[in-house]
Scaffold this motif. Structure first.
Motif, mmCIF file in Angstrom:
data_model
loop_
_atom_site.group_PDB
_atom_site.id
_atom_site.type_symbol
_atom_site.label_atom_id
_atom_site.label_comp_id
_atom_site.label_asym_id
_atom_site.label_seq_id
_atom_site.Cartn_x
_atom_site.Cartn_y
_atom_site.Cartn_z
ATOM 1 N N VAL A 200 -2.572 1.094 -7.677
ATOM 2 C CA VAL A 200 -2.974 2.437 -8.392
ATOM 3 C C VAL A 200 -1.540 3.040 -8.847
ATOM 4 C CG1 VAL A 200 -5.180 2.554 -7.476
ATOM 5 C CG2 VAL A 200 -3.310 3.719 -6.360
ATOM 6 N N ASP B 115 -5.053 2.625 7.993
ATOM 7 C CA ASP B 115 -6.494 2.089 8.221
ATOM 8 C C ASP B 115 -6.591 0.585 8.218
ATOM 9 O OD1 ASP B 115 -7.412 4.660 7.786
ATOM 10 O OD2 ASP B 115 -8.577 4.303 5.863
ATOM 11 N N PRO C 82 -14.987 9.844 9.767
ATOM 12 C CA PRO C 82 -14.168 11.131 9.443
ATOM 13 C C PRO C 82 -14.519 12.030 10.510
ATOM 14 C CG PRO C 82 -16.006 11.124 7.922
ATOM 15 C CD PRO C 82 -16.254 9.726 8.814
ATOM 16 N N TRP D 298 -18.817 3.599 6.606
ATOM 17 C CA TRP D 298 -17.674 3.369 7.671
ATOM 18 C C TRP D 298 -17.938 2.767 8.667
ATOM 19 C CZ3 TRP D 298 -18.182 8.783 5.380
ATOM 20 C CH2 TRP D 298 -16.807 9.375 5.192
ATOM 21 N N TYR E 227 -19.273 6.817 0.883
ATOM 22 C CA TYR E 227 -18.484 5.979 1.614
ATOM 23 C C TYR E 227 -19.285 5.311 2.618
ATOM 24 C CZ TYR E 227 -14.000 7.989 -0.001
ATOM 25 O OH TYR E 227 -13.222 8.626 -0.881
ATOM 26 N N GLN F 232 -9.551 12.306 11.884
ATOM 27 C CA GLN F 232 -8.184 11.497 12.658
ATOM 28 C C GLN F 232 -7.555 10.496 12.003
ATOM 29 O OE1 GLN F 232 -5.939 12.261 14.889
ATOM 30 N NE2 GLN F 232 -6.685 14.339 15.487
ATOM 31 N N GLY G 66 -0.798 4.370 0.152
ATOM 32 C CA GLY G 66 -1.272 5.494 0.696
ATOM 33 C C GLY G 66 -0.425 6.346 1.590
ATOM 34 N N PRO G 67 -0.947 7.343 1.948
ATOM 35 C CA PRO G 67 0.012 8.025 3.101
ATOM 36 C C PRO G 67 0.682 7.279 4.019
ATOM 37 C CG PRO G 67 -2.419 8.474 3.497
ATOM 38 C CD PRO G 67 -2.415 7.498 2.347
ATOM 39 N N VAL G 68 -0.019 6.256 4.580
ATOM 40 C CA VAL G 68 0.849 5.539 5.989
ATOM 41 C C VAL G 68 1.829 4.782 5.170
ATOM 42 C CG1 VAL G 68 0.659 3.863 7.630
ATOM 43 C CG2 VAL G 68 -1.266 5.647 7.261
ATOM 44 N N VAL H 171 -1.214 -6.669 -5.129
ATOM 45 C CA VAL H 171 -0.997 -7.954 -4.280
ATOM 46 C C VAL H 171 -1.871 -9.011 -4.282
ATOM 47 C CG1 VAL H 171 -0.250 -8.578 -2.049
ATOM 48 C CG2 VAL H 171 0.579 -6.500 -2.717
ATOM 49 N N GLY I 254 -5.012 -0.430 3.586
ATOM 50 C CA GLY I 254 -6.195 0.139 3.805
ATOM 51 C C GLY I 254 -7.002 -0.729 4.499
ATOM 52 N N GLY J 56 0.759 -1.062 -0.092
ATOM 53 C CA GLY J 56 -0.101 -0.132 0.036
ATOM 54 C C GLY J 56 0.792 1.298 -0.027
ATOM 55 N N CYS K 93 -4.143 11.021 10.541
ATOM 56 C CA CYS K 93 -3.285 11.372 11.505
ATOM 57 C C CYS K 93 -2.826 10.286 12.305
ATOM 58 C CB CYS K 93 -4.122 12.408 12.436
ATOM 59 S SG CYS K 93 -4.601 13.871 11.704
ATOM 60 N N PRO L 233 -12.387 11.951 -2.497
ATOM 61 C CA PRO L 233 -12.220 12.854 -1.819
ATOM 62 C C PRO L 233 -11.856 12.084 -0.285
ATOM 63 C CG PRO L 233 -14.615 12.441 -2.366
ATOM 64 C CD PRO L 233 -13.764 11.687 -3.548
ATOM 65 N N ARG L 234 -10.624 12.504 0.403
ATOM 66 C CA ARG L 234 -10.345 11.783 1.714
ATOM 67 C C ARG L 234 -10.007 12.805 2.762
ATOM 68 N NH1 ARG L 234 -7.897 6.412 1.129
ATOM 69 N NH2 ARG L 234 -5.935 7.475 0.210
HETATM 70 C C1 LIG Z 1 -14.169 11.362 2.815
HETATM 71 C C2 LIG Z 1 -13.055 11.194 3.908
HETATM 72 C C3 LIG Z 1 -12.397 12.228 4.645
HETATM 73 C C4 LIG Z 1 -11.432 11.866 5.722
HETATM 74 N N1 LIG Z 1 -11.107 12.935 6.578
HETATM 75 C C5 LIG Z 1 -9.888 12.788 7.150
HETATM 76 C C6 LIG Z 1 -9.577 13.659 7.557
HETATM 77 O O1 LIG Z 1 -9.963 14.983 7.726
HETATM 78 N N2 LIG Z 1 -8.351 13.611 8.391
HETATM 79 C C7 LIG Z 1 -7.819 12.424 8.686
HETATM 80 O O2 LIG Z 1 -6.663 12.174 9.492
HETATM 81 N N3 LIG Z 1 -8.124 11.233 7.993
HETATM 82 C C8 LIG Z 1 -9.339 11.456 6.987
HETATM 83 N N4 LIG Z 1 -9.810 10.335 6.417
HETATM 84 C C9 LIG Z 1 -8.709 9.089 6.656
HETATM 85 C C10 LIG Z 1 -7.828 9.066 5.811
HETATM 86 O O3 LIG Z 1 -8.170 9.450 4.331
HETATM 87 C C11 LIG Z 1 -7.361 7.606 5.866
HETATM 88 O O4 LIG Z 1 -7.059 7.354 7.248
HETATM 89 C C12 LIG Z 1 -5.897 7.407 5.152
HETATM 90 O O5 LIG Z 1 -6.011 7.718 3.750
HETATM 91 C C13 LIG Z 1 -5.616 6.078 5.405
HETATM 92 O O6 LIG Z 1 -4.376 5.902 4.772
HETATM 93 P P1 LIG Z 1 -3.509 4.409 4.641
HETATM 94 O O7 LIG Z 1 -2.267 4.721 3.799
HETATM 95 O O8 LIG Z 1 -3.544 3.723 5.817
HETATM 96 O O9 LIG Z 1 -4.690 3.632 3.723
HETATM 97 P P2 LIG Z 1 -5.299 4.105 2.148
HETATM 98 O O10 LIG Z 1 -4.946 5.544 1.992
HETATM 99 O O11 LIG Z 1 -6.487 3.506 1.777
HETATM 100 O O12 LIG Z 1 -4.123 3.372 1.209
HETATM 101 C C14 LIG Z 1 -4.029 2.085 0.968
HETATM 102 C C15 LIG Z 1 -3.397 1.664 -0.414
HETATM 103 O O13 LIG Z 1 -2.983 0.331 -0.425
HETATM 104 C C16 LIG Z 1 -3.495 0.088 -1.691
HETATM 105 N N5 LIG Z 1 -3.815 -1.483 -1.782
HETATM 106 C C17 LIG Z 1 -4.919 -2.085 -0.980
HETATM 107 N N6 LIG Z 1 -4.877 -3.122 -1.352
HETATM 108 C C18 LIG Z 1 -3.942 -3.581 -2.260
HETATM 109 C C19 LIG Z 1 -3.413 -4.700 -3.181
HETATM 110 N N7 LIG Z 1 -4.033 -5.807 -2.716
HETATM 111 N N8 LIG Z 1 -2.610 -4.724 -3.711
HETATM 112 C C20 LIG Z 1 -2.138 -3.624 -3.947
HETATM 113 N N9 LIG Z 1 -2.290 -2.345 -3.364
HETATM 114 C C21 LIG Z 1 -3.474 -2.274 -2.389
HETATM 115 C C22 LIG Z 1 -4.526 1.186 -2.205
HETATM 116 O O14 LIG Z 1 -4.706 1.179 -3.554
HETATM 117 C C23 LIG Z 1 -4.413 2.449 -1.344
HETATM 118 O O15 LIG Z 1 -3.372 3.139 -2.312
HETATM 119 C C24 LIG Z 1 -10.897 10.436 5.674
HETATM 120 C C25 LIG Z 1 -11.224 9.596 4.668
HETATM 121 C C26 LIG Z 1 -12.341 9.790 3.910
HETATM 122 C C27 LIG Z 1 -12.809 8.769 3.109
#
Ligand SMILES: Cc1cc2nc3c(=O)[nH]c(=O)nc-3n(C[C@H](O)[C@H](O)[C@H](O)COP(=O)(O)OP(=O)(O)OC[C@H]3O[C@@H](n4cnc5c(N)ncnc54)[C@H](O)[C@@H]3O)c2cc1C
Length: 501
Positions: A36, A289, A296, A271, A269, A300, A13-15, A133, A168, A11, A303, A43-44
């Protein structure tokens, strides 16, 4: 046994990106995989707190902060009931002891795009973007991941000593850990609309939730001229109705005149508020996540995920370099899980309160219903600071230096020992050797704000971990020796050159 990388991250994503960036800064070889090829543009996250901006600073993202939106002194996030009464009020944070604003609105893809670009050119990181994956497994030698190119269908296997699943809410990596999932029973669905204002509307200048039937609405003036709307669906609502653009424009009618805005992004979404009981099994750890899903309403989710990344990366690097035993990784879950759990529970409670107020508006002449949401206590769970009195296990402060920089700009993603020169000079050679092996930054000249902060707590020095949490305070050299030894670094021998000093 030779592996493709020392750590595989599922993954980007930000984490996952944050963990990869921090591990690479420690010289750890990382492979990061995501299906991706460019960051998700749904929107996140839009809100981050001061601690998270401090983590972004550690990630080399401080240059993005001037574009963040802050709030005027006295402004609040308010929840109104159906009768327009304020039920809950959370003041927006001003400049804090973390050296940043308490509440900030930002644009999540900016963070992800910047980190992806950096990792692409890092010699420590192999990026597998556009690869899905399919399977992940572990044995006593390491972890193996089977991946498939989403465009060509080509298949590969990658191996590593450790695996971080930051993939995620529907994490595949989590399946490797198993265990129960704690559920706070706060499942909700929302339509999210990101609106770009062509003509600013005076109806959306403050951040609010209005629990008005049929669909409670949250409105957040955000970064890049975007206003975020969240319309909470009721149990009776049909998702397909809310996926219909006609409905979007209808829902926005109370806020804008036609033509005064354009919709940038829209999504429905679902949740939950859930936290798995187990965060690590053997060589596999979950983060972001994958480790905590929350509505949301507290802003946090990300964060909390970035806190996971900054907590885990330095520990994993120490284990990989042979400086610490694997037991250090146990403290990742014990420290982080209770912290993330508190935010998940609070976010779930806030979402439930909004749903309740919408469904049961009550009598306007009756007293206000109780909708109190406790703000979480920002201290780590049991871990490395065990046995040390507070504020050990809490965040350290980040003062500004005389030249305008912030303290972390000098420290970097490292341990910091900061305090009076005579106290620091009096520690044992074993302690000095340990600091050297940790590559700790030792500072005996530091801002008056920190001097006063230490003094107020009867301390003359502090040890700050790379994730900015306090290992502990010290009133003398013996305290520094004790704190250092308690970390349980693998080899506490004194190099002969130092012993001779
Ligand atoms: C509408 C909305 C508003 C939000 N507002 C806030 C906010 O204001 N403040 C805040 O702190 N948080 C907020 N969040 C939460 C925040 O967006 C998430 O907590 C954060 O994006 C999680 O990051 P992550 O890297 O853990 O997971 P993700 O961002 O979900 O990244 C996971 C990555 O793993 C990849 N992946 C998954 N499965 C596979 C696989 N099998 N093979 C290859 N790749 C894979 C995905 O493509 C993705 O890029 C909000 C979320 C939403 C939906």
């Amino acid at each position: 046994m030779s592996h493709d990388a020392q750590v595989i991250i599922l993954g980007a994503g930000p984490v996952g990106l944050a963990a990869a960036t921090l591990l690479a800064s420690e010289g750890v070889q990382v492979a990061i995989i995501d299906r991706v090829r460019i960051p998700i543009h749904h929107p996140r996250a839009s809100h981050v707190d001061d601690e998270t901006v401090r983590i972004m600073q550690a990630l080399g993202l401080a240059h993005l902060e001037p574009d963040f939106v802050h709030y005027d002194s006295g402004s609040c996030y308010r929840i109104y009931d159906a009768h327009d009464r304020v039920v809950m009020e959370m003041p927006w944070g001003q400049l804090t002891e973390q050296g940043w604003y308490g509440d900030n609105q930002f644009f999540q893809p900016d963070v992800e795009n910047t980190l992806r670009g950096r990792l692409q050119t890092s010699s420590s990181v192999a990026t597998w973007l556009g690869w899905e994956v399919e399977l992940a497994e572990q044995d006593e030698h390491g972890t193996t991941v089977a991946i498939r190119n989403v465009r060509t269908g080509a298949r590969r296997q990658l191996t590593a000593g450790y695996l971080i699943a930051a993939d995620g809410v529907r994490s595949r990596g989590r399946a490797l850990i198993g265990g129960e999932i704690e559920n706070f029973n706060a499942s909700h669905r929302s339509l999210i609309l990101d609106v770009f204002e062509l003509v600013p509307s005076d109806k959306v200048r403050e951040t609010f939730t209005r629990a008005t039937a049929p669909n409670a609405v949250t409105c957040v003036p955000s970064a890049r001229g975007i206003v975020r709307f969240e319309f909470m669906l009721t149990d009776a609502d049909d998702v397909s109705d809310f996926e219909n653009p006609e409905r979007w424009y209808e829902l926005l009618t109370p806020f804008y005149r036609p033509g005064d805005y354009r919709i940038e992004r829209a999504d429905v979404y679902a949740w939950d508020a859930v936290v798995p009981e187990e965060w690590r099994k053997g060589r596999v750890m979950i983060a972001g996540d994958a480790a905590h899903e929350m509505p949301p309403h507290m802003g946090q989710g990300m964060c909390s995920g970035l806190r996971d990344a900054i907590n885990l990366a330095w520990k994993l690097a120490l284990v990989i370099k042979g400086e610490a035993a694997e037991a250090l990784l146990d403290t990742y879950a014990t420290e982080r899980r209770p912290h993330a759990r508190a935010y998940t529970q609070a976010a779930g409670a806030a979402a439930n309160a909004v749903a309740f107020l919408t469904a049961f508006p009550g009598d306007p002449n009756e007293p206000l219903p109780a909708a109190h949401v406790d703000l979480p206590e920002p201290r780590l769970g049991p871990g490395l600071h065990d046995g040390e009195p507070a504020p050990a296990g809490a965040l350290s402060i980040q003062p500004f230096l005389a030249d305008g920089r912030r303290l972390d700009d000098v420290v970097g993603y490292k341990f910091a020992v900061i305090g009076d020169a005579d106290v620091i000079a009096a520690v044992t050679d074993a302690t000095k050797a340990a600091w050297q092996r940790l590559d700790a930054v030792v500072l005996t000249e530091y801002p008056a704000q920190l001097q006063a902060w230490l003094q107020a707590r009867g301390a003359k020095a502090e040890i700050v971990r790379p994730d900015r949490y306090l290992l502990g305070l010290a009133k003398d050299a013996a305290d520094l020796d004790r704190l250092t030894k308690a970390m349980g670094l693998r080899d506490h021998r004194v190099p002969s050159a130092m012993a001779a000093d």
